[in-house]
Write an enzyme that holds these catalytic residues in place. Structure first.
Site, mmCIF file in Angstrom:
data_model
loop_
_atom_site.group_PDB
_atom_site.id
_atom_site.type_symbol
_atom_site.label_atom_id
_atom_site.label_comp_id
_atom_site.label_asym_id
_atom_site.label_seq_id
_atom_site.Cartn_x
_atom_site.Cartn_y
_atom_site.Cartn_z
ATOM 1 N N LYS A 87 0.943 -1.187 -0.106
ATOM 2 C CA LYS A 87 0.087 -0.110 0.092
ATOM 3 C C LYS A 87 0.937 1.294 -0.026
ATOM 4 O O LYS A 87 1.690 1.534 0.825
ATOM 5 C CB LYS A 87 -0.756 0.039 1.208
ATOM 6 C CG LYS A 87 -1.850 1.191 1.344
ATOM 7 C CD LYS A 87 -3.006 1.230 2.330
ATOM 8 C CE LYS A 87 -2.414 1.695 3.739
ATOM 9 N NZ LYS A 87 -2.237 3.109 3.587
ATOM 10 N N ASP A 124 -2.972 4.418 -2.232
ATOM 11 C CA ASP A 124 -4.080 4.884 -1.331
ATOM 12 C C ASP A 124 -3.940 6.417 -1.106
ATOM 13 O O ASP A 124 -3.576 6.756 -0.229
ATOM 14 C CB ASP A 124 -3.574 4.064 0.156
ATOM 15 C CG ASP A 124 -4.502 4.545 1.089
ATOM 16 O OD1 ASP A 124 -5.675 4.992 0.851
ATOM 17 O OD2 ASP A 124 -4.103 4.591 2.292
ATOM 18 N N LYS A 157 -6.973 8.308 -1.850
ATOM 19 C CA LYS A 157 -8.003 8.514 -1.816
ATOM 20 C C LYS A 157 -8.712 9.721 -2.357
ATOM 21 O O LYS A 157 -9.004 11.080 -1.854
ATOM 22 C CB LYS A 157 -8.235 8.854 -0.027
ATOM 23 C CG LYS A 157 -7.833 7.790 0.816
ATOM 24 C CD LYS A 157 -8.190 7.964 2.288
ATOM 25 C CE LYS A 157 -7.611 7.020 3.204
ATOM 26 N NZ LYS A 157 -6.343 6.695 3.293
ATOM 27 N N ASP A 199 -12.510 15.060 -5.368
ATOM 28 C CA ASP A 199 -12.701 16.224 -6.200
ATOM 29 C C ASP A 199 -13.596 16.168 -7.267
ATOM 30 O O ASP A 199 -14.756 15.244 -6.936
ATOM 31 C CB ASP A 199 -11.051 16.327 -6.999
ATOM 32 C CG ASP A 199 -10.608 17.805 -7.138
ATOM 33 O OD1 ASP A 199 -11.397 18.721 -7.444
ATOM 34 O OD2 ASP A 199 -9.440 17.883 -6.943
ATOM 35 N N THR A 203 -11.816 6.696 9.892
ATOM 36 C CA THR A 203 -12.268 6.100 11.369
ATOM 37 C C THR A 203 -11.600 7.236 12.374
ATOM 38 O O THR A 203 -11.693 7.211 13.585
ATOM 39 C CB THR A 203 -11.595 4.878 11.357
ATOM 40 O OG1 THR A 203 -10.137 5.008 10.936
ATOM 41 C CG2 THR A 203 -12.105 3.739 10.834
ATOM 42 N N ARG A 214 2.438 -1.645 11.148
ATOM 43 C CA ARG A 214 3.438 -1.966 12.350
ATOM 44 C C ARG A 214 3.531 -3.505 12.721
ATOM 45 O O ARG A 214 4.814 -3.705 13.290
ATOM 46 C CB ARG A 214 3.260 -0.879 13.507
ATOM 47 C CG ARG A 214 3.577 0.427 13.006
ATOM 48 C CD ARG A 214 2.861 1.292 14.029
ATOM 49 N NE ARG A 214 1.313 1.479 13.733
ATOM 50 C CZ ARG A 214 0.422 2.258 14.421
ATOM 51 N NH1 ARG A 214 0.919 3.063 15.277
ATOM 52 N NH2 ARG A 214 -0.731 2.201 13.881
HETATM 53 O O1 C5P Z 1 0.388 0.202 11.355
HETATM 54 P P1 C5P Z 1 -0.884 -0.250 11.074
HETATM 55 O O2 C5P Z 1 -0.903 -1.478 11.066
HETATM 56 O O3 C5P Z 1 -1.704 0.572 11.920
HETATM 57 O O4 C5P Z 1 -0.876 0.515 9.640
HETATM 58 C C1 C5P Z 1 -2.239 0.373 9.034
HETATM 59 C C2 C5P Z 1 -2.392 1.196 7.759
HETATM 60 O O5 C5P Z 1 -3.706 1.259 7.458
HETATM 61 C C3 C5P Z 1 -1.635 2.599 7.684
HETATM 62 O O6 C5P Z 1 -1.247 2.860 6.499
HETATM 63 C C4 C5P Z 1 -3.059 3.336 8.141
HETATM 64 O O7 C5P Z 1 -2.625 4.838 7.636
HETATM 65 C C5 C5P Z 1 -4.093 2.705 7.268
HETATM 66 N N1 C5P Z 1 -5.353 2.952 7.823
HETATM 67 C C6 C5P Z 1 -5.966 2.719 8.959
HETATM 68 N N2 C5P Z 1 -7.053 3.166 9.392
HETATM 69 C C7 C5P Z 1 -7.941 3.330 8.511
HETATM 70 C C8 C5P Z 1 -7.585 3.691 7.218
HETATM 71 C C9 C5P Z 1 -6.063 3.428 6.746
HETATM 72 O O8 C5P Z 1 -5.041 2.290 10.012
HETATM 73 N N3 C5P Z 1 -9.069 3.803 8.737
#
Ligand code: C5P
Length: 247
Positions: free
Chosen positions: A40, A67, A69, A72, A131, A223
């Protein structure tokens, strides 16, 4: 060498939210390309590294979820969608809040561009409600409904516009699946193994197994892989969890 869990790791999307320089990001791609299904590339990586990060992933045989998003006016999003398809990515997204016409124009643009290029169209997803917003935020913006109501309304509107699926938080998987049917694609971030991520900002989390068994088609993980002692082993462990969720 491919791992044995091919189908399961296809469902695993690694969030490439890292790297002070493109070389570091590419090292992660080399490390994980046989252990995850997609990378991503979000606003951070794309703004920092530009199109070369996308082409570097594709040159290494990886697939890309762009990603960005898009949100526009319909004409601009249609043109941006055309440009995204021409990059050769596998998945990208738009904001459902951009409205019905914007989504329809994006769908048409994706299909027309793919037809001219004689390629399969990438998966087009909609983001419903970020979220980071809760019910009181929505009230402050001027919406007279809950986040859950708005998520479902926007997911159904995206489906009607021909969008293939949505990015959905863990707690929205089941209601969206019920409202939008089995063929609607659901991509879910907020995934955690049993170990906690230090200083975690994800409030609502699910294990890979639970997310898949509840109906997610893909999971986005950052992470828990990035901070693991052995990221490739962590990715394989997540693929095993996905296979249990599918079973
Ligand atoms: O590190 P982690 O597993 O939390 O990363 C999740 C990924 O999903 C990050 O790129 C974050 O920006 C993205 N994301 C999220 N929650 C959302 C939409 C996207 O954590 N609602």
């Amino acid at each position: 060498m491919q791992t044995p869990n091919k189908n399961c790791h296809d469902k695993l999307i690694f969030a490439l939210d890292l790297g002070e320089d493109i070389g570091e990001a590419i090292r992660w791609v080399d490390l994980l390309k046989d252990h995850v299904g997609m990378f991503k590339v979000g606003k951070e990586a794309f703004t920092r590294f530009g199109i070369p990060i996308v082409s570097s992933i594709l040159e290494r045989g990886g697939d890309v979820f762009l990603d960005l998003k898009f949100h526009d006016i319909p004409n601009t999003v249609a043109k941006a969608a055309e440009a995204a398809v021409k990059l050769g990515i596998s998945m990208f997204n738009i904001h459902a809040l951009g409205g019905r016409e914007m989504m329809e124009r994006a769908v048409d643009s994706v299909n027309n561009t793919a037809r001219v290029m004689s390629i399969d169209p990438p998966v087009l997803l909609a983001v419903t409600v970020l979220t980071s917003l809760d019910d009181s935020d929505l009230e402050g913006i001027g919406f007279g409904c809950s986040t859950r109501e708005l998520v479902l309304r926007l997911a159904m509107s995206a489906k009607d516009a021909g969008v293939s699926g949505v990015v959905a938080s863990p707690q929205d998987i089941i209601p969206i699946r019920k409202a939008c049917g089995k063929d609607f694609i659901i991509v879910t971030p907020g995934i955690r193994l049993d170990n906690n991520v230090t200083g975690d900002d994800q409030k609502r989390v699910l294990t890979p197994r639970d997310a898949i068994s509840m109906g997610a088609d893909y999971i986005v993980v950052g992470r828990p892989i990035r901070l693991a002692d052995d990221p490739a082993v962590a990715a394989d462990r997540i693929s095993e969890e996905i296979s249990k969720g599918l079973a």
